[in-house]
Scaffold this motif. Structure first.
Motif, PDB file in Angstrom:
ATOM      1  N   GLY A 113     -31.461  -2.319  -1.898  1.00 51.36           N
ATOM      2  CA  GLY A 113     -32.422  -1.450  -2.551  1.00 51.36           C
ATOM      3  C   GLY A 113     -33.213  -0.635  -1.539  1.00 51.36           C
ATOM      4  N   GLU A 114     -33.092   0.662  -1.620  1.00 54.85           N
ATOM      5  CA  GLU A 114     -33.877   1.622  -0.845  1.00 54.85           C
ATOM      6  C   GLU A 114     -33.992   2.879  -1.702  1.00 54.85           C
ATOM      7  OE1 GLU A 114     -35.439   1.357   1.935  1.00 54.85           O
ATOM      8  OE2 GLU A 114     -34.553  -0.314   3.048  1.00 54.85           O
ATOM      9  N   PRO A 115     -34.957   3.746  -1.412  1.00 50.63           N
ATOM     10  CA  PRO A 115     -35.125   4.942  -2.257  1.00 50.63           C
ATOM     11  C   PRO A 115     -33.984   5.947  -2.108  1.00 50.63           C
ATOM     12  CG  PRO A 115     -36.675   4.955  -0.407  1.00 50.63           C
ATOM     13  CD  PRO A 115     -36.035   3.616  -0.411  1.00 50.63           C
ATOM     14  N   THR A 116     -33.068   5.965  -3.084  1.00 52.52           N
ATOM     15  CA  THR A 116     -31.926   6.886  -3.073  1.00 52.52           C
ATOM     16  C   THR A 116     -31.877   7.749  -4.334  1.00 52.52           C
ATOM     17  OG1 THR A 116     -30.329   5.444  -4.209  1.00 52.52           O
ATOM     18  CG2 THR A 116     -30.613   5.116  -1.816  1.00 52.52           C
ATOM     19  N   ARG A 117     -32.924   7.695  -5.171  1.00 50.89           N
ATOM     20  CA  ARG A 117     -32.921   8.368  -6.473  1.00 50.89           C
ATOM     21  C   ARG A 117     -31.779   7.859  -7.339  1.00 50.89           C
ATOM     22  NH1 ARG A 117     -36.054  12.903  -7.093  1.00 50.89           N
ATOM     23  NH2 ARG A 117     -35.732  12.358  -9.301  1.00 50.89           N
ATOM     24  N   LEU A 118     -31.408   6.616  -7.126  1.00 49.63           N
ATOM     25  CA  LEU A 118     -30.352   5.933  -7.886  1.00 49.63           C
ATOM     26  C   LEU A 118     -28.990   6.599  -7.732  1.00 49.63           C
ATOM     27  CD1 LEU A 118     -32.308   4.827 -11.081  1.00 49.63           C
ATOM     28  CD2 LEU A 118     -31.506   3.403  -9.194  1.00 49.63           C
ATOM     29  N   SER A 119     -28.773   7.239  -6.592  1.00 49.70           N
ATOM     30  CA  SER A 119     -27.434   7.698  -6.210  1.00 49.70           C
ATOM     31  C   SER A 119     -26.908   6.744  -5.141  1.00 49.70           C
ATOM     32  CB  SER A 119     -27.479   9.122  -5.653  1.00 49.70           C
ATOM     33  OG  SER A 119     -27.737  10.063  -6.668  1.00 49.70           O
ATOM     34  N   PRO A 120     -25.691   6.216  -5.296  1.00 50.45           N
ATOM     35  CA  PRO A 120     -25.171   5.228  -4.338  1.00 50.45           C
ATOM     36  C   PRO A 120     -24.879   5.848  -2.978  1.00 50.45           C
ATOM     37  CG  PRO A 120     -23.943   5.183  -6.437  1.00 50.45           C
ATOM     38  CD  PRO A 120     -24.761   6.439  -6.422  1.00 50.45           C
ATOM     39  N   VAL A 121     -25.455   5.260  -1.953  1.00 51.62           N
ATOM     40  CA  VAL A 121     -25.237   5.703  -0.574  1.00 51.62           C
ATOM     41  C   VAL A 121     -24.197   4.789   0.065  1.00 51.62           C
ATOM     42  CG1 VAL A 121     -26.299   5.900   1.713  1.00 51.62           C
ATOM     43  CG2 VAL A 121     -27.521   6.731  -0.306  1.00 51.62           C
ATOM     44  N   VAL A 122     -23.079   5.373   0.491  1.00 48.96           N
ATOM     45  CA  VAL A 122     -21.988   4.587   1.070  1.00 48.96           C
ATOM     46  C   VAL A 122     -21.915   4.720   2.593  1.00 48.96           C
ATOM     47  CG1 VAL A 122     -20.593   4.562  -1.022  1.00 48.96           C
ATOM     48  CG2 VAL A 122     -20.346   6.468   0.598  1.00 48.96           C
ATOM     49  N   GLN A 123     -22.628   5.703   3.134  1.00 54.39           N
ATOM     50  CA  GLN A 123     -22.643   5.864   4.587  1.00 54.39           C
ATOM     51  C   GLN A 123     -24.053   6.232   5.043  1.00 54.39           C
ATOM     52  OE1 GLN A 123     -19.729   8.467   6.322  1.00 54.39           O
ATOM     53  NE2 GLN A 123     -18.000   7.467   5.335  1.00 54.39           N
ATOM     54  N   HIS A 124     -24.459   5.681   6.172  1.00 60.49           N
ATOM     55  CA  HIS A 124     -25.676   6.146   6.822  1.00 60.49           C
ATOM     56  C   HIS A 124     -25.566   5.921   8.317  1.00 60.49           C
ATOM     57  CE1 HIS A 124     -27.300   2.141   7.584  1.00 60.49           C
ATOM     58  NE2 HIS A 124     -27.418   1.849   6.312  1.00 60.49           N
ATOM     59  N   LYS A 125     -26.511   6.463   9.052  1.00 64.45           N
ATOM     60  CA  LYS A 125     -26.440   6.427  10.503  1.00 64.45           C
ATOM     61  C   LYS A 125     -26.867   5.067  11.061  1.00 64.45           C
ATOM     62  CE  LYS A 125     -27.173  11.396  11.133  1.00 64.45           C
ATOM     63  NZ  LYS A 125     -27.999  12.444  11.763  1.00 64.45           N
ATOM     64  N   GLY A 126     -26.419   4.786  12.271  1.00 60.35           N
ATOM     65  CA  GLY A 126     -26.916   3.654  13.038  1.00 60.35           C
ATOM     66  C   GLY A 126     -28.026   4.118  13.966  1.00 60.35           C
ATOM     67  N   THR A 127     -28.773   3.165  14.512  1.00 56.69           N
ATOM     68  CA  THR A 127     -29.965   3.499  15.302  1.00 56.69           C
ATOM     69  C   THR A 127     -29.990   2.733  16.617  1.00 56.69           C
ATOM     70  OG1 THR A 127     -31.207   3.824  13.248  1.00 56.69           O
ATOM     71  CG2 THR A 127     -32.486   3.599  15.275  1.00 56.69           C
ATOM     72  N   ILE A 128     -30.343   3.434  17.692  1.00 50.37           N
ATOM     73  CA  ILE A 128     -30.570   2.803  18.998  1.00 50.37           C
ATOM     74  C   ILE A 128     -31.949   3.260  19.475  1.00 50.37           C
ATOM     75  CG2 ILE A 128     -29.640   2.411  21.317  1.00 50.37           C
ATOM     76  CD1 ILE A 128     -27.016   3.745  20.280  1.00 50.37           C
ATOM     77  N   ARG A 129     -32.800   2.294  19.834  1.00 47.78           N
ATOM     78  CA  ARG A 129     -34.147   2.637  20.308  1.00 47.78           C
ATOM     79  C   ARG A 129     -34.442   1.914  21.615  1.00 47.78           C
ATOM     80  NH1 ARG A 129     -36.802   1.631  14.722  1.00 47.78           N
ATOM     81  NH2 ARG A 129     -36.378   3.559  13.610  1.00 47.78           N
ATOM     82  N   TRP A 130     -35.001   2.665  22.555  1.00 45.09           N
ATOM     83  CA  TRP A 130     -35.424   2.088  23.824  1.00 45.09           C
ATOM     84  C   TRP A 130     -36.338   3.090  24.522  1.00 45.09           C
ATOM     85  CZ3 TRP A 130     -31.387   5.257  23.317  1.00 45.09           C
ATOM     86  CH2 TRP A 130     -31.037   6.098  24.362  1.00 45.09           C
ATOM     87  N   ASP A 131     -36.853   2.713  25.684  1.00 42.58           N
ATOM     88  CA  ASP A 131     -37.715   3.601  26.474  1.00 42.58           C
ATOM     89  C   ASP A 131     -37.004   4.027  27.751  1.00 42.58           C
ATOM     90  OD1 ASP A 131     -39.770   3.279  24.639  1.00 42.58           O
ATOM     91  OD2 ASP A 131     -40.679   1.606  25.734  1.00 42.58           O
ATOM     92  N   ILE A 132     -37.153   5.276  28.093  1.00 39.71           N
ATOM     93  CA  ILE A 132     -36.681   5.805  29.375  1.00 39.71           C
ATOM     94  C   ILE A 132     -37.893   6.007  30.278  1.00 39.71           C
ATOM     95  CG2 ILE A 132     -35.647   7.793  30.541  1.00 39.71           C
ATOM     96  CD1 ILE A 132     -33.918   8.230  28.070  1.00 39.71           C
ATOM     97  N   VAL A 133     -37.790   5.532  31.521  1.00 42.00           N
ATOM     98  CA  VAL A 133     -38.890   5.667  32.475  1.00 42.00           C
ATOM     99  C   VAL A 133     -38.416   6.477  33.682  1.00 42.00           C
ATOM    100  CG1 VAL A 133     -40.564   4.467  33.933  1.00 42.00           C
ATOM    101  CG2 VAL A 133     -39.853   3.451  31.748  1.00 42.00           C
ATOM    102  N   VAL A 134     -39.151   7.543  33.986  1.00 39.89           N
ATOM    103  CA  VAL A 134     -38.902   8.325  35.205  1.00 39.89           C
ATOM    104  C   VAL A 134     -39.935   7.896  36.242  1.00 39.89           C
ATOM    105  CG1 VAL A 134     -38.857  10.616  36.245  1.00 39.89           C
ATOM    106  CG2 VAL A 134     -37.980  10.281  33.924  1.00 39.89           C
ATOM    107  N   HIS A 135     -39.463   7.586  37.454  1.00 44.08           N
ATOM    108  CA  HIS A 135     -40.342   7.104  38.518  1.00 44.08           C
ATOM    109  C   HIS A 135     -40.572   8.209  39.551  1.00 44.08           C
ATOM    110  CE1 HIS A 135     -39.868   2.979  37.020  1.00 44.08           C
ATOM    111  NE2 HIS A 135     -38.613   3.329  36.801  1.00 44.08           N
ATOM    112  N   GLY A 136     -41.831   8.360  39.980  1.00 47.80           N
ATOM    113  CA  GLY A 136     -42.178   9.329  41.015  1.00 47.80           C
ATOM    114  C   GLY A 136     -43.058   8.674  42.061  1.00 47.80           C
ATOM    115  N   THR A 137     -43.787   9.487  42.796  1.00 48.38           N
ATOM    116  CA  THR A 137     -44.758   8.969  43.770  1.00 48.38           C
ATOM    117  C   THR A 137     -46.061   9.725  43.596  1.00 48.38           C
ATOM    118  OG1 THR A 137     -43.908  10.509  45.436  1.00 48.38           O
ATOM    119  CG2 THR A 137     -43.050   8.264  45.475  1.00 48.38           C
ATOM    120  N   SER A 138     -47.142   9.004  43.763  1.00 48.17           N
ATOM    121  CA  SER A 138     -48.461   9.585  43.538  1.00 48.17           C
ATOM    122  C   SER A 138     -48.947  10.345  44.777  1.00 48.17           C
ATOM    123  CB  SER A 138     -49.453   8.483  43.186  1.00 48.17           C
ATOM    124  OG  SER A 138     -50.717   9.018  42.895  1.00 48.17           O
ATOM    125  N   ALA A 139     -49.644  11.457  44.535  1.00 45.00           N
ATOM    126  CA  ALA A 139     -50.280  12.227  45.608  1.00 45.00           C
ATOM    127  C   ALA A 139     -51.472  12.960  45.025  1.00 45.00           C
ATOM    128  CB  ALA A 139     -49.297  13.210  46.229  1.00 45.00           C
TER     129      ALA A 139
END
Length: 417
Positions: A176-202
């Motif tokens: 059960g999810e909000p689909t307006r009662l239309s059957p959903v047979v496919q949806h996307k997958g999800t990948i979540r993470w953080d990217i960190v860029v390292h520098g030097t302070s000045a």
């Protein structure tokens, strides 16, 4: 047999009660309550089924430190494929309207309140469908399992724990999810993470003596856009838009008068059913290594497969016919760009996402759902529970890679978002 007006009244009362119960997921923020997020709702649902304890079994299932499931079984589930119905109990926060979010209001035929659309409208409809069957003394052709799931909004630990620990033999699954009662047979997958860029302070009077990580992040964001465009040219679907890579949060720098030695960005990567999540993540990491910046990656916060159920399956065609009879002849099988718990069983049985409400109201201020649509959903779910589907529930066409659960289990548990 209840009249339409009686059912609508019952829907309004039940959904109002569910919305008024606080099941807000902390979404990784500190959590100070002494009981799991879903506990109040679970206790309420248990009381609804208490008169039928000779017919149904109820089991609480701990799925993380702050979350739990309620599993309701109707019929002997041992050695027999079951029909799974799942709606999640937890909701996203309501910081911008907390003063009224848990005070349900009926306006213009809609119930307004946090979770009304996502996902307590579906939850109420599934509960009432099963209660109506019990009250009528009817017997579904196969056992029915109603999973009132925890922690869908953040880490999907509820459905994962159910699959890993309950060992279900599933004939089919309705989520059960909000689909307006239309059957959903496919949806996307999800990948979540953080990217960190390292520098030097000045000191900012001599920025050339440092390496500004924020400038590096601008190059990373540009590279992600280029990579997304490449993916969209390669992977296409008739049911939804192509893959997307979205930067959702950025933070960096320590003071106003020094170059940033670190900049972090939160990434949300949505993939299509024919893309392997683990491989896509590894390939993107390798691509970013070609940039002339020092980059690191956080542990994965979420990695879920996409949903891909073959629309030609007899189950899908029977389900579509039920929707035509009870909703509209214009209802069609379709895809959606969001993700749901359904992906975690798509290698076990035909899985379909189906529920009342419009996704545009989910997670929004003054979230709402049409009560008439929730009442329609009761009948749709009830008909599915009582339907004798054609024999031979073929396996869906996409199989979760064997290493997927193992590759993300430790990181998700450590984050326990």
């Amino acid at each position: 047999m209840r009249s339409d007006s009686q059912r609508l009244t019952r829907v309004t009362e039940l959904l109002s009660s569910l919305v008024s119960l606080d099941s807000i997921n902390p979404m990784g923020r500190p959590y100070s309550r002494s009981q799991p997020v879903e506990r109040e709702s679970i206790e309420f649902i248990e009381k609804l089924f208490a008169p039928y304890r000779n017919k149904v079994s109820l089991q609480r299932q701990t799925c993380s430190a702050f979350h739990e499931n309620l599993i309701i079984c109707f019929g002997d589930t041992q050695g027999c494929p079951v029909g799974l119905f799942e709606s999640h109990i937890d909701t996203v926060p309501a910081d911008d309207w907390r003063d009224r979010a848990l005070v349900p209001v009926v306006e213009d035929g809609c119930l307004i309140g946090r979770g009304a659309c996502d996902d307590k409208g579906s939850l109420a409809a599934m509960i009432l469908a099963l209660l109506e069957i019990l009250e009528a003394g009817a017997e579904p052709p196969i056992p029915i399992v109603l999973l009132c799931a925890g922690d869908e909004e953040n880490a999907q630990t509820g459905i994962r724990h159910f699959v890993e620990n309950s060992h279900p033999d599933l004939a089919y699954a309705i989520f059960g999810e909000p689909t307006r009662l239309s059957p959903v047979v496919q949806h996307k997958g999800t990948i979540r993470w953080d990217i960190v860029v390292h520098g030097t302070s000045a000191h900012t009077c001599r920025p050339e003596l440092g390496t500004n990580a924020i400038l590096g992040m601008t190059e990373v964001v540009s590279a992600l856009q280029t990579y997304q465009n490449r993916l969209q040219a390669t992977y296409r679907s008739r049911y939804m838009t192509g893959p997307t890579i979205t930067v959702t949060m950025i933070e960096g720098g320590r003071t106003r008068n020094a170059t940033a030695d670190e900049c972090k960005a939160a990434i949300d990567f949505r993939i299509l059913p024919n893309m392997d999540p683990a491989r896509e993540f590894e390939t993107l990491v390798e691509y970013l290594e070609t940039l002339e910046w020092q980059i690191s990656h956080s542990p994965l916060q979420l990695m879920t497969p996409a949903l891909s159920t073959d629309p030609k399956l007899p189950f899908c065609q029977d389900l579509l016919e039920i929707c035509h009879e009870n909703v509209s002849s214009r209802v069609a099988l379709r895809g959606e760009p969001y993700g749901t718990d359904a992906a975690w069983v798509s290698n076990l049985c035909p899985a379909v996402v189906l529920g009342p409400g419009d996704i545009s109201f989910a997670h929004a201020i003054d979230e709402r759902v049409a009560l008439s649509e929730v009442a329609q959903a009761v009948e749709v779910y009830k008909q599915i529970m009582l339907h004798s589907f054609k024999s031979g529930f073929e396996e869906s066409q996409v199989v979760i890679p064997n290493n997927l659960s193992d590759s993300v289990s430790d990181t998700m548990n450590s984050a326990n978002l």
